[in-house]
Design a protein around this motif. Structure first.
Motif, mmCIF file in Angstrom:
data_model
loop_
_atom_site.group_PDB
_atom_site.id
_atom_site.type_symbol
_atom_site.label_atom_id
_atom_site.label_comp_id
_atom_site.label_asym_id
_atom_site.label_seq_id
_atom_site.Cartn_x
_atom_site.Cartn_y
_atom_site.Cartn_z
ATOM 1 N N VAL A 295 46.776 22.071 -13.681
ATOM 2 C CA VAL A 295 46.826 22.336 -15.125
ATOM 3 C C VAL A 295 45.885 21.382 -15.863
ATOM 4 O O VAL A 295 45.151 21.774 -16.782
ATOM 5 C CB VAL A 295 48.266 22.197 -15.661
ATOM 6 N N ALA A 296 45.879 20.114 -15.428
ATOM 7 C CA ALA A 296 45.046 19.100 -16.089
ATOM 8 C C ALA A 296 43.559 19.352 -15.888
ATOM 9 O O ALA A 296 42.740 18.944 -16.711
ATOM 10 C CB ALA A 296 45.413 17.711 -15.572
ATOM 11 N N PRO A 308 45.072 9.541 -15.130
ATOM 12 C CA PRO A 308 44.860 8.669 -13.972
ATOM 13 C C PRO A 308 43.393 8.681 -13.540
ATOM 14 O O PRO A 308 42.712 9.713 -13.634
ATOM 15 C CB PRO A 308 45.757 9.296 -12.903
ATOM 16 N N SER A 309 42.901 7.554 -13.092
ATOM 17 C CA SER A 309 41.484 7.436 -12.730
ATOM 18 C C SER A 309 41.081 8.421 -11.643
ATOM 19 O O SER A 309 39.946 8.910 -11.630
ATOM 20 C CB SER A 309 41.181 6.001 -12.284
ATOM 21 N N GLU A 310 42.017 8.720 -10.724
ATOM 22 C CA GLU A 310 41.673 9.634 -9.625
ATOM 23 C C GLU A 310 41.508 11.080 -10.108
ATOM 24 O O GLU A 310 41.018 11.932 -9.363
ATOM 25 C CB GLU A 310 42.726 9.567 -8.511
ATOM 26 N N TRP A 311 41.914 11.376 -11.323
ATOM 27 C CA TRP A 311 41.733 12.719 -11.861
ATOM 28 C C TRP A 311 40.366 12.902 -12.510
ATOM 29 O O TRP A 311 39.944 14.030 -12.756
ATOM 30 C CB TRP A 311 42.797 13.006 -12.930
#
Length: 481
Positions: A295-296, A308-311
């Motif tokens: 969704v993000a 979050p940085s991993e996103w």
């Protein structure tokens, strides 16, 4: 008056090499008992005899002249091989082919390919080695590129510099044949090293079962992520991507999350493929966090907070591609969270999944869009055994929350699930759909009033569409009467 036969063998026999397939006459092809094999054998003999006559009369100059108007340069080379016997004459012929440039270069290289294929395998290596000693580094690469694409050629390259070997792998056109497991490993490794994963996939697409597991995974990842090859060059077909994924999916030691990752990489190829997205769908329906991540990828935060940085995906094109893939994924999912092996939805498992998804979406400032996506997914619910739709577990999950956004997503998801359909005159189809959804709404409205209203709204949408199509049909009728 009988037409005279040309004395020049190049002119006389040019028709035999104008194209790959030779039609001697239209009448011949129309014969009911036409034997294609006998025809091919006859043309093969005529071509061989023709090249013998041309070579005897003109030598390489005759080959050059026949190539000028030929659409079958490889056949010219193959037929000429029977005229050029011995190592020295063959070296001279190869060097003559490599000397041609400009408009002749491509045809000369195709001619050379046919010539080298026709040389007996036990003699070919010696001819290649002897010729290469008389060539420049650039000409050596061209020579080996024209040689048969197989391990015996690759072994000759072992004696050359790393740069020469790399240049060969950057320029060679891989053949689609059956390879041994060792050959598959070598050609995949070498083509991946020069960033040609699509060329490697093209070469091995008939050999997936013989490719070592880690290499097949790497090959699939790089085909999806490496974009160094010319646009449109060796584009993989969805059918073969599906076959490769099927081959991996049944192997021991291949983790489900690895398969899910690969399925996501090829999400745009799965809609009509045999493999589909089984692992990815399971991951979505079993992991609320992964659903929220998807969704993000599509929707931005509703505040100024940080994900979050991993996103984060810094490259705009990659970010756009990931969002498009995520949108496609949500449209493809058909499995409802909590569905067991018998296809029945466990209400408790579904409720728990929805609860976690909604909480995470709130945490990442996507509450409304999270609810909307949940609604779209629930629109793909199965019916109950009595034929009432949606099933009881989904009704309970929707009713407990009664979210406006879930209702909107459910509404749109239901309308979209109709898909492509054959159009009949007027709104008869829509009237029937409106009646069906209204009947379900009537059945559910006492126990599940929120779901009942959602179904009633869908019925009203179809009624509006029905009226529109009825009006359109009436206008058309008046116009043409």
């Amino acid at each position: 008056m009988i037409a005279s036969v040309p004395h020049d063998p190049v002119i006389k026999h040019g028709w035999l090499f104008a194209s790959q397939w030779v039609r001697e006459s239209a009448d011949e092809i129309e014969e009911e008992d036409f034997d294609y094999k006998k025809h091919a054998d006859r043309i093969r003999r005529l071509r061989r005899d023709a090249m013998t006559e041309i070579w005897t009369a003109y030598g390489f100059q005759g080959v050059k002249e026949i190539l000028a108007d030929s659409g079958a340069a490889d056949i010219v080379g193959h037929c000429t091989s029977s005229c050029v016997i011995g190592v020295k004459p063959r070296i001279d012929f190869i060097k003559c082919c490599l000397s041609l440039d400009g408009d002749f270069q491509s045809k000369a290289e195709q001619c050379l390919q046919g010539f080298l294929v026709a040389i007996e395998e036990d003699l070919r290596a010696g001819v290649l080695q002897a010729t290469a000693k008389e060539l420049s580094a650039e000409e050596c690469v061209r020579l080996f590129v024209c040689a048969p694409f197989q391990a015996s050629t690759w072994r000759l390259l072992d004696d050359y510099s790393e740069d020469t070997r790399a240049e060969y792998w950057r320029n060679v056109s891989p053949s689609v044949i059956r390879y041994t497991p060792a050959e598959l490993t070598e050609l995949i490794d070498c083509l991946l090293e020069v960033q040609r994963p699509r060329a490697a996939f093209h070469a091995v697409h008939r050999n997936f079962k013989d490719i070592e597991t880690s290499r097949l995974k790497q090959l699939l990842r790089e085909v999806a992520t490496v974009n160094a090859e010319p646009k449109g060059h060796y584009l993989p077909k969805s059918y073969y991507i599906s076959e490769a994924l099927n081959s991996l999916d049944i192997r021991p030691g291949v983790k489900r999350d690895e398969m899910a990752e690969l399925e996501f990489m090829y999400i745009n190829t799965h809609e009509y493929s045999q493999h589909g997205i089984p692992n990815l769908e399971n991951q979505i329906t079993e992991s609320p966090a992964f659903f929220v991540y998807v969704v993000a990828l599509i929707y931005k935060r509703s505040d100024d907070g940080e994900d979050p940085s991993e996103w984060k995906i810094e490259d705009p094109k990659q970010r756009e591609a990931a969002g498009s893939a995520a949108y496609h994924l949500l449209s493809m999912i058909t499995k409802i969270p909590g569905t067991n092996d018998d296809g029945k939805v466990d209400g408790h498992a579904l409720a728990a999944w929805i609860s976690v998804v909604r909480q995470l979406c709130r945490n990442y400032a996507r509450a409304d869009m999270g609810d909307y996506c949940i609604g779209e997914l629930l629109a793909k619910a199965p019916a109950d055994k009595n034929g009432i739709w949606p099933c009881e577990a989904v009704c309970e999950g929707m009713e407990e929350i009664a979210s406006k956004k879930i209702g909107e997503g459910f509404h749109i998801g239901t309308l979209n699930s109709r898909g492509v359909h054959k159009r009949e005159e007027g709104g008869k189809q829509e009237h029937e759909l409106a009646a069906k959804y209204r009947a379900w709404a009537e059945h559910l409205r006492f126990d599940y009033p929120f779901v009942g209203r959602a179904l009633e709204d869908i019925a009203v949408s179809y009624e509006h569409d029905a009226e529109m199509w009825d009006s359109d049909a009436e206008v058309r009728k008046r116009r043409f009467d």
